[in-house]
Write a protein that holds these residues in place. Structure first.
Motif, PDB file in Angstrom:
ATOM      1  N   MET A   1     -11.143  -1.988 -15.171  1.00 31.24           N
ATOM      2  CA  MET A   1     -11.703  -2.337 -13.837  1.00 31.24           C
ATOM      3  C   MET A   1     -10.633  -2.345 -12.892  1.00 31.24           C
ATOM      4  O   MET A   1      -9.332  -2.833 -13.030  1.00 31.24           O
ATOM      5  CB  MET A   1     -12.337  -3.641 -14.083  1.00 31.24           C
ATOM      6  CG  MET A   1     -12.974  -4.135 -12.671  1.00 31.24           C
ATOM      7  SD  MET A   1     -14.098  -5.331 -12.796  1.00 31.24           S
ATOM      8  CE  MET A   1     -15.461  -4.882 -11.895  1.00 31.24           C
ATOM      9  N   PRO A   2     -11.046  -1.496 -11.747  1.00 34.40           N
ATOM     10  CA  PRO A   2      -9.943  -1.538 -10.352  1.00 34.40           C
ATOM     11  C   PRO A   2      -9.449  -2.830 -10.018  1.00 34.40           C
ATOM     12  O   PRO A   2     -10.452  -3.738  -9.716  1.00 34.40           O
ATOM     13  CB  PRO A   2     -10.552  -0.692  -9.472  1.00 34.40           C
ATOM     14  CG  PRO A   2     -11.831  -0.349 -10.047  1.00 34.40           C
ATOM     15  CD  PRO A   2     -12.066  -0.935 -11.136  1.00 34.40           C
ATOM     16  N   THR A   3      -8.217  -3.068  -9.796  1.00 33.84           N
ATOM     17  CA  THR A   3      -7.631  -4.220  -9.244  1.00 33.84           C
ATOM     18  C   THR A   3      -8.285  -4.209  -7.628  1.00 33.84           C
ATOM     19  O   THR A   3      -7.912  -3.307  -6.784  1.00 33.84           O
ATOM     20  CB  THR A   3      -6.363  -4.177  -9.228  1.00 33.84           C
ATOM     21  OG1 THR A   3      -5.896  -4.451 -10.552  1.00 33.84           O
ATOM     22  CG2 THR A   3      -5.736  -5.546  -8.601  1.00 33.84           C
ATOM     23  N   ILE A   4      -8.739  -5.195  -7.127  1.00 32.66           N
ATOM     24  CA  ILE A   4      -8.909  -5.460  -5.758  1.00 32.66           C
ATOM     25  C   ILE A   4      -7.730  -5.840  -5.072  1.00 32.66           C
ATOM     26  O   ILE A   4      -7.075  -7.180  -5.234  1.00 32.66           O
ATOM     27  CB  ILE A   4     -10.110  -6.596  -5.396  1.00 32.66           C
ATOM     28  CG1 ILE A   4     -11.482  -5.932  -6.031  1.00 32.66           C
ATOM     29  CG2 ILE A   4     -10.376  -6.657  -4.036  1.00 32.66           C
ATOM     30  CD1 ILE A   4     -12.585  -6.782  -6.231  1.00 32.66           C
ATOM     31  N   THR A   5      -7.186  -4.890  -4.046  1.00 33.61           N
ATOM     32  CA  THR A   5      -6.012  -5.440  -3.300  1.00 33.61           C
ATOM     33  C   THR A   5      -6.549  -4.999  -1.785  1.00 33.61           C
ATOM     34  O   THR A   5      -7.144  -4.416  -1.464  1.00 33.61           O
ATOM     35  CB  THR A   5      -4.730  -4.452  -3.699  1.00 33.61           C
ATOM     36  OG1 THR A   5      -5.298  -3.341  -3.115  1.00 33.61           O
ATOM     37  CG2 THR A   5      -4.483  -4.812  -5.103  1.00 33.61           C
ATOM     38  N   LEU A   6      -5.515  -5.722  -1.051  1.00 34.75           N
ATOM     39  CA  LEU A   6      -5.857  -5.553   0.393  1.00 34.75           C
ATOM     40  C   LEU A   6      -5.713  -3.832   0.696  1.00 34.75           C
ATOM     41  O   LEU A   6      -6.585  -3.450   1.533  1.00 34.75           O
ATOM     42  CB  LEU A   6      -4.667  -6.167   1.352  1.00 34.75           C
ATOM     43  CG  LEU A   6      -4.560  -6.108   2.941  1.00 34.75           C
ATOM     44  CD1 LEU A   6      -6.122  -6.529   3.456  1.00 34.75           C
ATOM     45  CD2 LEU A   6      -3.529  -6.867   3.586  1.00 34.75           C
ATOM     46  N   ALA A   7      -4.685  -3.323   0.176  1.00 33.22           N
ATOM     47  CA  ALA A   7      -4.651  -1.817   0.448  1.00 33.22           C
ATOM     48  C   ALA A   7      -5.810  -1.158   0.219  1.00 33.22           C
ATOM     49  O   ALA A   7      -6.530  -0.173   0.726  1.00 33.22           O
ATOM     50  CB  ALA A   7      -3.502  -1.230  -0.101  1.00 33.22           C
ATOM     51  N   ASN A   8      -6.397  -1.494  -1.050  1.00 33.81           N
ATOM     52  CA  ASN A   8      -7.605  -0.721  -1.650  1.00 33.81           C
ATOM     53  C   ASN A   8      -8.863  -1.087  -0.484  1.00 33.81           C
ATOM     54  O   ASN A   8      -9.771  -0.358  -0.557  1.00 33.81           O
ATOM     55  CB  ASN A   8      -7.939  -1.035  -3.009  1.00 33.81           C
ATOM     56  CG  ASN A   8      -6.990  -0.436  -3.923  1.00 33.81           C
ATOM     57  OD1 ASN A   8      -6.155   0.330  -3.765  1.00 33.81           O
ATOM     58  ND2 ASN A   8      -6.932  -1.066  -5.224  1.00 33.81           N
ATOM     59  N   LEU A   9      -8.920  -2.227  -0.028  1.00 33.36           N
ATOM     60  CA  LEU A   9     -10.037  -2.826   0.838  1.00 33.36           C
ATOM     61  C   LEU A   9      -9.915  -1.805   2.011  1.00 33.36           C
ATOM     62  O   LEU A   9     -11.027  -1.494   2.402  1.00 33.36           O
ATOM     63  CB  LEU A   9     -10.021  -4.211   1.198  1.00 33.36           C
ATOM     64  CG  LEU A   9     -10.503  -5.094  -0.274  1.00 33.36           C
ATOM     65  CD1 LEU A   9     -10.232  -6.564   0.226  1.00 33.36           C
ATOM     66  CD2 LEU A   9     -11.874  -4.773  -0.605  1.00 33.36           C
ATOM     67  N   ILE A  10      -8.678  -1.776   2.576  1.00 27.18           N
ATOM     68  CA  ILE A  10      -8.460  -1.073   3.543  1.00 27.18           C
ATOM     69  C   ILE A  10      -9.018   0.663   3.363  1.00 27.18           C
ATOM     70  O   ILE A  10      -9.532   1.211   4.276  1.00 27.18           O
ATOM     71  CB  ILE A  10      -6.952  -1.085   4.231  1.00 27.18           C
ATOM     72  CG1 ILE A  10      -6.680  -2.491   4.721  1.00 27.18           C
ATOM     73  CG2 ILE A  10      -6.910   0.032   5.112  1.00 27.18           C
ATOM     74  CD1 ILE A  10      -5.397  -2.658   4.982  1.00 27.18           C
ATOM     75  N   ALA A  12     -11.139   1.551   1.199  1.00 28.08           N
ATOM     76  CA  ALA A  12     -12.563   1.639   0.968  1.00 28.08           C
ATOM     77  C   ALA A  12     -13.392   1.680   2.252  1.00 28.08           C
ATOM     78  O   ALA A  12     -14.453   2.165   2.538  1.00 28.08           O
ATOM     79  CB  ALA A  12     -13.076   0.765   0.105  1.00 28.08           C
ATOM     80  N   SER A  13     -12.583   0.965   3.237  1.00 29.49           N
ATOM     81  CA  SER A  13     -13.367   0.772   4.708  1.00 29.49           C
ATOM     82  C   SER A  13     -13.374   2.064   5.353  1.00 29.49           C
ATOM     83  O   SER A  13     -14.160   2.302   6.277  1.00 29.49           O
ATOM     84  CB  SER A  13     -12.487  -0.242   5.648  1.00 29.49           C
ATOM     85  OG  SER A  13     -11.178   0.423   5.867  1.00 29.49           O
ATOM     86  N   ARG A  14     -12.589   3.188   4.713  1.00 25.79           N
ATOM     87  CA  ARG A  14     -12.722   4.656   5.230  1.00 25.79           C
ATOM     88  C   ARG A  14     -14.021   5.223   4.877  1.00 25.79           C
ATOM     89  O   ARG A  14     -14.773   5.889   5.698  1.00 25.79           O
ATOM     90  CB  ARG A  14     -11.678   5.566   4.957  1.00 25.79           C
ATOM     91  CG  ARG A  14     -10.383   5.340   5.953  1.00 25.79           C
ATOM     92  CD  ARG A  14      -9.465   6.477   5.679  1.00 25.79           C
ATOM     93  NE  ARG A  14      -8.829   6.777   4.677  1.00 25.79           N
ATOM     94  CZ  ARG A  14      -7.927   6.125   4.026  1.00 25.79           C
ATOM     95  NH1 ARG A  14      -7.438   5.321   4.642  1.00 25.79           N
ATOM     96  NH2 ARG A  14      -7.703   6.595   2.963  1.00 25.79           N
ATOM     97  N   LEU A  15     -14.420   4.767   3.795  1.00 22.00           N
ATOM     98  CA  LEU A  15     -15.701   5.124   3.093  1.00 22.00           C
ATOM     99  C   LEU A  15     -16.851   4.661   4.087  1.00 22.00           C
ATOM    100  O   LEU A  15     -17.785   5.350   4.545  1.00 22.00           O
ATOM    101  CB  LEU A  15     -16.098   4.946   1.820  1.00 22.00           C
ATOM    102  CG  LEU A  15     -14.878   5.521   1.077  1.00 22.00           C
ATOM    103  CD1 LEU A  15     -15.104   4.937  -0.562  1.00 22.00           C
ATOM    104  CD2 LEU A  15     -15.305   7.058   1.083  1.00 22.00           C
TER     105      LEU A  15
END
Length: 183
Positions: A1-10, A12-15
């Motif tokens: 399962m992918p780790t939720i990080t601040l960078a990944n949230l940022i 994902a916000s592009r989607l």
């Protein structure tokens, strides 16, 4: 399962920004909103990797998500610009070259990963992505000013530069794959 990080949230916000761009453009919302969404997407593209590296949260999932988010955002923007007539005629070839490159390289990078090879993004590919963001920003910004011919012409010129960089970087990736020189 992918780790939720601040960078990944940022990232994902592009989607979400791509979906918002479609709603804004097709919904007839102010062109300033579309231009702001492009600027936001470009800024988050520059920011997410820096945050991941600074926080030591670089992950394979984050790297894959970053590339996918860029490709989805740029593809959405190009399709919308074609639908709205900002990109038409021969200039559609530049957009189609970019879309074809993005699809082909995404598949190539997936094959490389399946073969156990790393497929890092080249410095020139980062310039290519920046030029794509600049082109779509200028083309959306041209809608802000009726008669902003210089923005439109500059955006189309940058689009052709991005298409050229797309072809060069695709050729580079395919040659590296063929020679099995991924690092």
């Amino acid at each position: 399962m992918p780790t939720i990080t601040l960078a990944n949230l940022i990232t994902a916000s592009r989607l979400a920004a791509a979906a918002s761009l479609a709603l804004a453009t097709l919904g007839g919302w102010p062109p300033a909103l579309a231009a702001a969404l492009v600027a936001y997407a470009a800024a988050t593209d520059a920011l997410d990797g820096r945050i991941a590296r600074a926080r030591r949260e670089v992950t394979a999932f984050g790297a894959m998500l970053d590339q996918l988010a860029d490709k989805i955002f740029i593809a959405t923007a190009l399709v919308l610009l074609i639908a709205k007539g900002a990109i038409s005629g021969a200039d559609m070839l530049a957009a189609l070259l970019i879309l074809a490159r993005e699809t082909a390289v995404l598949a190539l990078r997936r094959i490389a990963r399946l073969d156990g090879m790393a497929a890092p993004v080249s410095a020139l590919a980062k310039v290519k992505t920046a030029s794509q963001y600049l082109a779509v920003f200028l083309l959306f910004a041209a809608a802000l000013e009726p008669g902003a011919r210089v923005l439109l012409e500059t955006g189309l010129a940058v689009l052709w530069i991005a298409a050229g960089l797309s072809l060069v970087t695709a050729a580079h990736y395919f040659m590296r794959m063929r020679e099995n020189r991924w690092t």
